[in-house]
Design a protein around this motif. Structure first.
Motif, PDB file in Angstrom:
ATOM      1  N   GLY A  33       0.735  -1.431   0.133  1.00 51.87           N
ATOM      2  CA  GLY A  33       0.140  -0.068   0.247  1.00 51.87           C
ATOM      3  C   GLY A  33       1.195   0.730   0.100  1.00 51.87           C
ATOM      4  O   GLY A  33       1.686   1.777  -0.618  1.00 51.87           O
ATOM      5  N   SER A  34       0.545   2.251   1.413  1.00 52.45           N
ATOM      6  CA  SER A  34       1.294   3.208   1.155  1.00 52.45           C
ATOM      7  C   SER A  34       2.713   2.960   2.080  1.00 52.45           C
ATOM      8  O   SER A  34       3.878   3.933   1.876  1.00 52.45           O
ATOM      9  N   ILE A  60       4.913  12.265   4.936  1.00 58.39           N
ATOM     10  CA  ILE A  60       5.216  13.238   5.578  1.00 58.39           C
ATOM     11  C   ILE A  60       5.084  12.627   7.190  1.00 58.39           C
ATOM     12  O   ILE A  60       4.030  13.129   7.891  1.00 58.39           O
ATOM     13  N   ASP A  61       6.447  13.102   7.679  1.00 55.30           N
ATOM     14  CA  ASP A  61       5.926  12.748   9.318  1.00 55.30           C
ATOM     15  C   ASP A  61       6.049  11.817  10.074  1.00 55.30           C
ATOM     16  O   ASP A  61       4.679  11.527  11.041  1.00 55.30           O
ATOM     17  N   PHE A  62       5.965  10.869   8.693  1.00 56.92           N
ATOM     18  CA  PHE A  62       5.448   9.050   9.771  1.00 56.92           C
ATOM     19  C   PHE A  62       6.900   8.390  10.579  1.00 56.92           C
ATOM     20  O   PHE A  62       7.987   8.572   9.911  1.00 56.92           O
ATOM     21  N   PRO A  63       6.311   8.415  11.769  1.00 55.64           N
ATOM     22  CA  PRO A  63       7.903   7.695  12.824  1.00 55.64           C
ATOM     23  C   PRO A  63       8.351   6.787  11.683  1.00 55.64           C
ATOM     24  O   PRO A  63       7.727   5.353  11.564  1.00 55.64           O
TER      25      PRO A  63
END
Length: 134
Positions: A33-34, A60-63
């Motif tokens: 998926g993403s 963006i800003d994914f841990p």
């Protein structure tokens, strides 16, 4: 403190993989998926092998996250390997964890190049987010 814990987990799994890797190491890019992952592991032709996967997302800003996997080949053939195992994962903030049971099929389509393979894997997993319960 959470970054130190994440780094320690990566270091432990990396050490496990480097100890197990005597002759061959496999690498891969996995799409789900993403959420994309980059993985490195020990020789997947052996009876037991391990793998470390790092999240490499476009979000963006994914841990940052890491997953460690331990597999057992149930069928090792000239064209196909069938394996299953256990997966443990954690995200950078330390409050999210997941445990899964990966089941995979490795297909080696080119007779002259058996080191090239295509992996198809399904991993049913339990995702635990303590942020909702704390």
């Amino acid at each position: 403190m959470n970054k130190i814990r994440s780094f320690a987990i990566i270091l432990i799994f990396g050490l496990f993989i480097s100890i197990q890797a005597h002759t061959q190491v496999h690498v891969g890019v996995y799409h789900s998926g993403s959420i994309n992952q980059v993985g490195v592991g020990t020789d997947n032709e052996k009876l037991y092998f391990g793998e470390l996967r790092l999240l490499a997302t476009d979000i963006i800003d994914f841990p940052f996250g890491v997953e460690g996997m331990f597999h057992r080949n149930f069928r090792r053939g000239e064209w196909v390997n069938l394996h299953a195992g256990i997966m443990l994962g954690i995200l950078e903030n330390g409050s999210n964890a997941k445990v899964g049971l990966p089941l995979g099929l490795t297909f080696k389509p080119i007779a002259a190049h058996r080191n090239f393979s295509i992996l198809m894997e399904a991993t049913p997993f339990i995702y635990h987010d303590t942020g909702y319960f704390a």
